[in-house]
Design a protein around this motif. Structure first.
Motif, PDB file in Angstrom:
ATOM      1  N   GLU A 119       0.835  -1.207   0.000  1.00 11.76           N
ATOM      2  CA  GLU A 119       0.000   0.000   0.000  1.00 11.76           C
ATOM      3  C   GLU A 119       0.872   1.260   0.000  1.00 11.76           C
ATOM      4  N   ASN A 120       1.972   1.241   0.751  1.00  4.93           N
ATOM      5  CA  ASN A 120       2.895   2.383   0.768  1.00  4.93           C
ATOM      6  C   ASN A 120       3.500   2.621  -0.616  1.00  4.93           C
ATOM      7  N   LYS A 121       3.860   1.551  -1.307  1.00  2.00           N
ATOM      8  CA  LYS A 121       4.409   1.695  -2.661  1.00  2.00           C
ATOM      9  C   LYS A 121       3.385   2.341  -3.594  1.00  2.00           C
ATOM     10  N   GLU A 122       2.125   1.859  -3.489  1.00  2.00           N
ATOM     11  CA  GLU A 122       1.070   2.417  -4.335  1.00  2.00           C
ATOM     12  C   GLU A 122       0.812   3.885  -3.992  1.00  2.00           C
ATOM     13  N   LEU A 123       0.808   4.203  -2.696  1.00  2.00           N
ATOM     14  CA  LEU A 123       0.607   5.599  -2.293  1.00  2.00           C
ATOM     15  C   LEU A 123       1.757   6.486  -2.752  1.00  2.00           C
ATOM     16  N   LYS A 124       2.993   5.964  -2.696  1.00  2.00           N
ATOM     17  CA  LYS A 124       4.143   6.742  -3.164  1.00  2.00           C
ATOM     18  C   LYS A 124       4.014   7.023  -4.655  1.00  2.00           C
ATOM     19  N   LYS A 125       3.565   6.013  -5.414  1.00  2.00           N
ATOM     20  CA  LYS A 125       3.357   6.226  -6.851  1.00  2.00           C
ATOM     21  C   LYS A 125       2.303   7.307  -7.081  1.00  2.00           C
ATOM     22  N   LEU A 126       1.208   7.249  -6.314  1.00  2.00           N
ATOM     23  CA  LEU A 126       0.159   8.262  -6.451  1.00  2.00           C
ATOM     24  C   LEU A 126       0.677   9.651  -6.110  1.00  2.00           C
ATOM     25  N   VAL A 127       1.429   9.754  -5.015  1.00  2.00           N
ATOM     26  CA  VAL A 127       1.978  11.057  -4.613  1.00  2.00           C
ATOM     27  C   VAL A 127       2.933  11.577  -5.676  1.00  2.00           C
ATOM     28  N   ASP A 128       3.785  10.709  -6.189  1.00  2.00           N
ATOM     29  CA  ASP A 128       4.699  11.121  -7.255  1.00  2.00           C
ATOM     30  C   ASP A 128       3.929  11.567  -8.493  1.00  2.00           C
ATOM     31  N   SER A 129       2.890  10.814  -8.830  1.00  2.00           N
ATOM     32  CA  SER A 129       2.061  11.158  -9.983  1.00  2.00           C
ATOM     33  C   SER A 129       1.384  12.519  -9.774  1.00  2.00           C
ATOM     34  N   TYR A 130       0.806  12.719  -8.573  1.00  2.00           N
ATOM     35  CA  TYR A 130       0.175  14.012  -8.272  1.00  2.00           C
ATOM     36  C   TYR A 130       1.193  15.139  -8.302  1.00  2.00           C
ATOM     37  N   ALA A 131       2.385  14.880  -7.771  1.00  2.00           N
ATOM     38  CA  ALA A 131       3.421  15.915  -7.768  1.00  2.00           C
ATOM     39  C   ALA A 131       3.807  16.282  -9.201  1.00  2.00           C
ATOM     40  N   ASP A 133       1.931  15.873 -11.936  1.00  2.00           N
ATOM     41  CA  ASP A 133       0.784  16.553 -12.557  1.00  2.00           C
ATOM     42  C   ASP A 133       0.665  17.991 -12.063  1.00  2.00           C
ATOM     43  N   LEU A 134       0.841  18.175 -10.751  1.00  2.00           N
ATOM     44  CA  LEU A 134       0.743  19.534 -10.200  1.00  2.00           C
ATOM     45  C   LEU A 134       1.870  20.418 -10.715  1.00  2.00           C
ATOM     46  N   GLY A 135       3.058  19.820 -10.874  1.00  2.00           N
ATOM     47  CA  GLY A 135       4.179  20.583 -11.421  1.00  2.00           C
ATOM     48  C   GLY A 135       3.875  21.057 -12.832  1.00  2.00           C
ATOM     49  N   LYS A 136       3.308  20.181 -13.659  1.00  2.00           N
ATOM     50  CA  LYS A 136       2.948  20.557 -15.027  1.00  2.00           C
ATOM     51  C   LYS A 136       1.856  21.628 -15.028  1.00  2.00           C
ATOM     52  N   LYS A 137       0.842  21.420 -14.188  1.00  2.00           N
ATOM     53  CA  LYS A 137      -0.256  22.382 -14.122  1.00  2.00           C
ATOM     54  C   LYS A 137       0.235  23.733 -13.605  1.00  2.00           C
ATOM     55  N   TYR A 138       1.152  23.699 -12.636  1.00  2.00           N
ATOM     56  CA  TYR A 138       1.705  24.952 -12.119  1.00  2.00           C
ATOM     57  C   TYR A 138       2.466  25.675 -13.222  1.00  2.00           C
ATOM     58  N   SER A 139       3.245  24.922 -13.986  1.00  2.00           N
ATOM     59  CA  SER A 139       3.986  25.534 -15.100  1.00  2.00           C
ATOM     60  C   SER A 139       3.024  26.144 -16.114  1.00  2.00           C
ATOM     61  N   GLU A 140       1.951  25.429 -16.462  1.00  2.00           N
ATOM     62  CA  GLU A 140       0.950  25.953 -17.400  1.00  2.00           C
ATOM     63  C   GLU A 140       0.278  27.196 -16.834  1.00  2.00           C
ATOM     64  N   LEU A 141      -0.062  27.146 -15.540  1.00  2.00           N
ATOM     65  CA  LEU A 141      -0.708  28.284 -14.901  1.00  2.00           C
ATOM     66  C   LEU A 141       0.213  29.495 -14.876  1.00  2.00           C
ATOM     67  N   GLU A 142       1.468  29.254 -14.629  1.00  2.00           N
ATOM     68  CA  GLU A 142       2.445  30.338 -14.614  1.00  2.00           C
ATOM     69  C   GLU A 142       2.589  30.951 -16.011  1.00  2.00           C
ATOM     70  N   MET A 143       2.620  30.079 -17.032  1.00  2.00           N
ATOM     71  CA  MET A 143       2.698  30.586 -18.407  1.00  2.00           C
ATOM     72  C   MET A 143       1.445  31.375 -18.758  1.00  2.00           C
TER      73      MET A 143
END
Length: 159
Positions: A119-131, A133-143
Motif C-alpha cells: 500500500e505504501n508503494k502504491e501511495l508513493k506512486k500516487l503522490v509522485d504522480s500528483y506531484a 501533474d501539479l508541477g505541469k499544471k503549475y507551469s501551465e498556470l504560470e505561463m
C-alpha cells in the motif's frame, strides 16, 4: 488412606547429611542429583527422576515407618510424583499453546506488514504522480499568468 499412627510424615524434616552424588546420569535444574535431594520435597527433583525411583534421603525417611505408614507414604510419594509430572505436562502444554499463538500473531503481523508495504508503494506512486501533474499544471498556470500580464500591459498601453 490416613495412617492410624500418631506420627505424622513431615516433609520439611530433613536430616542434615553431607551430600554425595546419587547418580551422575540424573540432572535436575539445580545440577546433579545429590543424596540429600528429595523428590518428596522438590517438584523439580521429582520431575528429574523417573516415576518410581526415590533418593537415599527418601529411603531414610521411610525406614523407620511401619509397613502401613511406609505404604501410605509411598503412595503419597507416587501421587506427588504423578502430580508433579502432570503439572509439568500442563505447564508445557500452556507454553506450547502460547508459542503457537505467538507464531500465529507473527504470521498475521507479517502479512499485514507486506500489505502495508504494498500500500505504501502504491501511495508513493500516487503522490509522485500528483506531484508531477501539479508541477505541469503549475507551469501551465504560470505561463498563462505571464501571458495574461503581457496582454494586460499591452491593453493598457493601447488605452
Amino acid at each position: 488412606m490416613a495412617s492410624s499412627s500418631s506420627k505424622k510424615f513431615d516433609l520439611n524434616a530433613v536430616p542434615n547429611v553431607q551430600p554425595e552424588i546419587r547418580c551422575s546420569s540424573f540432572l535436575s535444574q539445580k545440577g546433579l542429583l545429590m543424596t540429600n535431594d528429595s523428590v518428596m520435597l522438590d517438584d523439580a527433583i521429582a520431575a528429574s527422576v523417573a516415576k518410581w525411583i526415590i533418593t537415599l534421603q527418601d529411603e531414610k525417611l521411610l525406614t523407620n515407618r511401619t509397613d502401613v505408614e511406609a505404604i501410605n507414604d509411598s503412595m503419597a510419594l507416587s501421587i506427588q510424583c504423578a502430580s508433579s509430572v502432570s503439572n509439568m505436562a500442563r505447564r508445557l502444554q500452556v507454553r506450547r499453546n502460547e508459542v503457537q499463538e505467538l507464531r500465529t500473531q507473527v504470521l498475521i503481523l507479517q502479512r499485514r506488514n507486506r500489505g502495508l508495504q504494498q500500500e505504501n508503494k502504491e501511495l508513493k506512486k500516487l503522490v509522485d504522480s500528483y506531484a508531477n501533474d501539479l508541477g505541469k499544471k503549475y507551469s501551465e498556470l504560470e505561463m498563462n499568468t505571464n501571458r495574461l500580464r503581457e496582454q494586460q500591459e499591452s491593453l493598457l498601453l493601447e488605452v
